[in-house]
Design an enzyme around this catalytic site. Structure first.
Site, PDB file in Angstrom:
ATOM      1  N   ARG A  10      66.703  18.272 109.385  1.00 57.79           N
ATOM      2  CA  ARG A  10      65.789  19.271 109.937  1.00 57.79           C
ATOM      3  C   ARG A  10      64.542  19.262 109.071  1.00 57.79           C
ATOM      4  O   ARG A  10      64.610  19.440 107.862  1.00 57.79           O
ATOM      5  CB  ARG A  10      66.454  20.659 109.910  1.00 57.79           C
ATOM      6  CG  ARG A  10      65.569  21.814 110.349  1.00 57.79           C
ATOM      7  CD  ARG A  10      65.195  21.706 111.817  1.00 57.79           C
ATOM      8  NE  ARG A  10      64.656  22.948 112.318  1.00 57.79           N
ATOM      9  CZ  ARG A  10      63.411  23.371 112.157  1.00 57.79           C
ATOM     10  NH1 ARG A  10      62.563  22.633 111.458  1.00 57.79           N
ATOM     11  NH2 ARG A  10      63.007  24.508 112.679  1.00 57.79           N
ATOM     12  N   ARG A  19      72.814  20.732 108.056  1.00 52.96           N
ATOM     13  CA  ARG A  19      71.814  19.676 108.186  1.00 52.96           C
ATOM     14  C   ARG A  19      71.004  19.561 106.899  1.00 52.96           C
ATOM     15  O   ARG A  19      70.778  20.544 106.204  1.00 52.96           O
ATOM     16  CB  ARG A  19      70.861  19.974 109.356  1.00 52.96           C
ATOM     17  CG  ARG A  19      71.549  20.107 110.692  1.00 52.96           C
ATOM     18  CD  ARG A  19      70.577  20.482 111.799  1.00 52.96           C
ATOM     19  NE  ARG A  19      69.962  21.780 111.564  1.00 52.96           N
ATOM     20  CZ  ARG A  19      69.180  22.401 112.439  1.00 52.96           C
ATOM     21  NH1 ARG A  19      68.912  21.827 113.599  1.00 52.96           N
ATOM     22  NH2 ARG A  19      68.658  23.583 112.156  1.00 52.96           N
ATOM     23  N   GLU A  51      61.337  24.309 121.374  1.00 55.44           N
ATOM     24  CA  GLU A  51      62.544  23.626 121.820  1.00 55.44           C
ATOM     25  C   GLU A  51      62.214  22.731 123.011  1.00 55.44           C
ATOM     26  O   GLU A  51      61.467  23.115 123.909  1.00 55.44           O
ATOM     27  CB  GLU A  51      63.621  24.646 122.232  1.00 55.44           C
ATOM     28  CG  GLU A  51      64.059  25.578 121.113  1.00 55.44           C
ATOM     29  CD  GLU A  51      64.743  24.852 119.975  1.00 55.44           C
ATOM     30  OE1 GLU A  51      65.409  23.829 120.255  1.00 55.44           O
ATOM     31  OE2 GLU A  51      64.628  25.285 118.825  1.00 55.44           O
TER      32      GLU A  51
END
Length: 280
Positions: A45, A108, A53
């Site tokens: 990320r 992440r 999004e």
């Protein structure tokens, strides 16, 4: 973009072996899957930034001055497409942030992506594909906020959707520039294009308006061309058949520089209506 430097500002520019990865896939404009040299795979990320999004819900409250969910979803897809074109299957370097930490809430990795000695996180914000993620602190937060401010003021990228008071005369404005065609730009002239939107409540007669660059290449809108309220027209560099939504410059070579250029939109009285600048 003009006035800001995306060159690496954190850590060394020398590639350390353990942090060089290959981008295997693009999840979103700000999230990629990578493979390390030892075969390990993980999701990264991009720290300090947030793109809309590309699927699912978007939240206009995160994008001050933009109320259209449709606009944000469109730019979420554009951000993902841009990251795909820039990073997919490329070898990049990860730089970690001492404030944000190395691993996020979902397991992440949190990192800056360095490619061609450029901080890609910063580049996303500068080019208007992302906002500075102010919900969490990081070492480059102020630089990212500055880049966002510059992109907002230029109504660049996603910020072309700012409410009317931030748009230009008659609310006709350059809403998107796709200067980097796939492959060789000169062999894919219609892969270069500029989108122009009429945000005003009425049609605008654009007869003899002009679209130009810093090298004095000039496209003149055809006589009688009118852009309806809320409509968008795409001006392609190459040849084709003009319609109410697509116009063709008919230029024999690529026009827009990938590295650094400005698109100028002028009316038939040579008044500057809008401009958008970028750096590679």
């Amino acid at each position: 973009m003009a006035g800001y430097d995306t060159q690496v500002k954190i850590g060394t520019t020398e590639k350390s072996k353990e942090n060089v990865v290959t981008v295997l896939g693009v999840v979103d404009g700000d999230t990629v899957d990578v493979s390390f040299s030892d075969g390990r795979e993980n999701t990264v990320r991009l720290v300090g930034v947030d793109t809309p999004e590309s699927y699912g819900d978007v939240n206009p409250e995160e994008w001050e001055g933009i109320s259209s969910e449709e606009h944000l979803k469109k730019w979420g897809k554009k951000a993902k497409d841009y990251t795909t074109s820039q990073l997919l299957h490329r070898e990049v370097q990860l730089k970690f942030d001492d404030i944000a930490g190395k691993v996020g809430y979902y397991g992440r990795l949190l990192a800056y992506i360095i490619i061609d000695n450029t901080n890609y996180n910063l580049k996303l914000v500068e080019r208007g594909y992302a906002r500075a993620y102010t919900e969490a602190d990081c070492e480059l937060l102020e630089e990212l906020r500055t880049a966002e401010t510059q992109a907002r003021e230029a109504r660049r990228g996603v910020w072309s959707g700012l409410e009317n008071e931030n748009q230009t005369a008659d609310n006709v404005y350059i809403s998107y520039v796709h200067e980097d065609a796939a492959g060789n730009d000169h062999n894919n002239l219609n892969g270069e294009y500029v989108e122009i939107t009429n945000g005003s409540p009425s049609s605008v007669d654009m007869s003899h308006w002009t679209l130009s660059d810093t090298a004095d290449h000039v496209y003149t809108f055809p006589d009688g061309f009118s852009l309806s309220s809320g409509a968008k027209v795409t001006v392609y560099t190459g040849s084709g058949t003009n319609t109410t939504t697509e116009l063709y410059w008919g230029h024999g070579t690529a026009v827009w520089n990938n590295g650094e250029d400005t698109a100028f939109l002028g009316d038939d009285q040579d008044h500057l209506i809008d401009k958008v600048s970028w750096e590679g």
